[in-house]
Design a protein around this motif. Structure first.
Motif, short mmCIF file in Angstrom:
data_model
loop_
_atom_site.label_atom_id
_atom_site.label_comp_id
_atom_site.label_asym_id
_atom_site.label_seq_id
_atom_site.Cartn_x
_atom_site.Cartn_y
_atom_site.Cartn_z
N GLU A 11 0.84 -1.07 -0.15
CA GLU A 11 0.10 -0.08 -0.02
C GLU A 11 0.92 1.35 -0.04
OE1 GLU A 11 -3.11 0.13 -0.51
OE2 GLU A 11 -3.05 2.04 -0.52
N TYR A 12 1.95 1.14 0.86
CA TYR A 12 3.07 2.24 1.09
C TYR A 12 3.59 2.40 -0.70
CZ TYR A 12 7.38 4.50 1.62
OH TYR A 12 8.43 5.18 1.52
N PHE A 13 3.96 1.73 -1.42
CA PHE A 13 4.31 1.61 -2.58
C PHE A 13 3.24 2.20 -3.66
CE2 PHE A 13 8.25 -0.72 -1.18
CZ PHE A 13 9.16 0.39 -1.36
N ARG A 14 2.15 1.36 -3.59
CA ARG A 14 1.16 1.93 -4.29
C ARG A 14 0.70 3.36 -4.22
NH1 ARG A 14 -2.53 -2.12 -5.35
NH2 ARG A 14 -2.45 -2.62 -3.16
N LYS A 15 0.95 4.01 -3.28
CA LYS A 15 0.77 5.53 -3.04
C LYS A 15 1.68 6.42 -3.79
CE LYS A 15 -1.14 5.74 1.40
NZ LYS A 15 -0.77 5.83 2.84
N ILE A 16 2.79 5.73 -3.78
CA ILE A 16 4.18 6.50 -4.39
C ILE A 16 4.07 6.18 -5.84
CG2 ILE A 16 6.63 6.83 -4.63
CD1 ILE A 16 6.55 5.49 -1.59
N ILE A 17 3.94 5.02 -6.42
CA ILE A 17 4.17 4.84 -7.68
C ILE A 17 3.12 4.23 -8.48
CG2 ILE A 17 6.77 4.40 -7.86
CD1 ILE A 17 6.29 1.34 -7.59
N GLY A 18 1.91 3.90 -7.61
CA GLY A 18 0.43 3.36 -8.56
C GLY A 18 0.75 1.96 -8.67
N GLU A 19 -0.36 1.55 -9.41
CA GLU A 19 -0.50 -0.09 -9.50
C GLU A 19 0.41 -0.24 -10.81
OE1 GLU A 19 -1.49 -3.34 -8.38
OE2 GLU A 19 -2.58 -1.90 -7.50
N LYS A 55 10.21 8.91 -9.09
CA LYS A 55 9.26 8.88 -7.78
C LYS A 55 9.84 8.07 -6.52
CE LYS A 55 4.98 9.83 -9.94
NZ LYS A 55 3.94 9.10 -10.52
N LEU A 56 10.45 6.86 -6.86
CA LEU A 56 11.11 6.18 -5.77
C LEU A 56 12.26 7.03 -5.38
CD1 LEU A 56 10.88 2.60 -7.44
CD2 LEU A 56 9.67 3.43 -5.33
N TYR A 57 13.15 7.66 -6.06
CA TYR A 57 14.37 8.40 -5.63
C TYR A 57 13.63 9.51 -4.88
CZ TYR A 57 18.00 11.73 -5.91
OH TYR A 57 19.01 12.46 -5.64
N GLU A 58 12.64 10.13 -5.22
CA GLU A 58 12.23 11.38 -4.41
C GLU A 58 11.65 11.06 -3.12
OE1 GLU A 58 10.34 14.84 -7.22
OE2 GLU A 58 9.24 12.84 -6.92
N MET A 89 10.59 5.04 6.20
CA MET A 89 9.81 6.03 5.47
C MET A 89 8.43 5.72 5.90
SD MET A 89 12.14 7.84 4.08
CE MET A 89 11.10 9.00 3.34
N MET A 90 7.88 4.41 6.12
CA MET A 90 6.42 4.19 6.60
C MET A 90 6.39 4.81 7.89
SD MET A 90 6.12 0.22 5.23
CE MET A 90 4.41 0.11 5.86
N ASP A 91 7.26 4.87 8.79
CA ASP A 91 7.10 5.32 10.00
C ASP A 91 6.97 6.83 10.04
OD1 ASP A 91 6.96 2.94 11.10
OD2 ASP A 91 9.19 2.91 12.03
#
Ligand SMILES: [Zn+2]
Length: 166
Positions: A11-19, A55-58, A89-91
């Motif tokens: 879910e954390y990654f979905r928010k950042i980079i989408g499906e 986006k992952l870098y940012e 990052m999740m925390d």
């Protein structure tokens, strides 16, 4: 790390980079890999892939270094993905959200709200306009935000509990 079974991480990654981003990244192995390789692993436009990587870098889940070929002058981007960082990052994200919710709760608790058919305003604003809204031509009436406050308090409690579990 993108193929994780952990729903929270997904879910954390979905928010950042989408499906779409998750689809791209699930083929990417751990360890350092060149951008060209990542493009080869996917059937997606290189520009879309670059967007996901950036986006992952940012969000500080990826790093890259560049290597320049002296002969051709071409630059290779070497990417690596830092799974140690994910938890951190999740925390941080959870803390930020909690902070926002607490601020919102405080605002709702302090303020006294009035609403017409088109706005919700603070008492001072409604009083200034003699409790009459010109926009929708109706009276400002007291708005009971008790339900909203309760909802916010519940959300905060839930998050605090989740935070303690970690
Ligand atoms: Zn109005």
């Amino acid at each position: 790390m993108f193929e994780t079974e952990d729903l929270l991480v997904r879910e954390y990654f979905r928010k950042i980079i989408g499906e779409d981003g998750l689809d791209i990244m699930k083929n990417v192995p751990e360890g350092e890999i060149s951008e060209t390789e990542i493009v080869k692993l996917n059937d997606t436009k290189p520009s879309s892939i670059r967007k996901v990587l950036y986006k992952l870098y940012e969000s500080r889940n990826a790093e890259y270094r560049t290597e320049r070929d002296d002969n051709s002058g071409w630059i290779t981007y070497w990417w690596s993905f830092n799974s140690d960082n994910v938890k951190k990052m999740m925390d941080k994200e959870a803390d930020d959200e909690l902070h926002e919710l607490r601020k919102k709760l405080e605002y709702e608790k302090i303020g006294e709200f009035y609403h017409c058919h088109c706005h919700c305003v603070l008492f001072e604003v409604a009083a200034e306009q003699d409790f009459w809204c010109e926009d929708c031509e109706s009276h400002f009436e007291h708005f009971d935000n008790g339900g909203l406050i309760k909802e916010l308090e519940e959300q905060i409690e839930e998050r605090e509990k989740a935070r303690r579990r970690n």
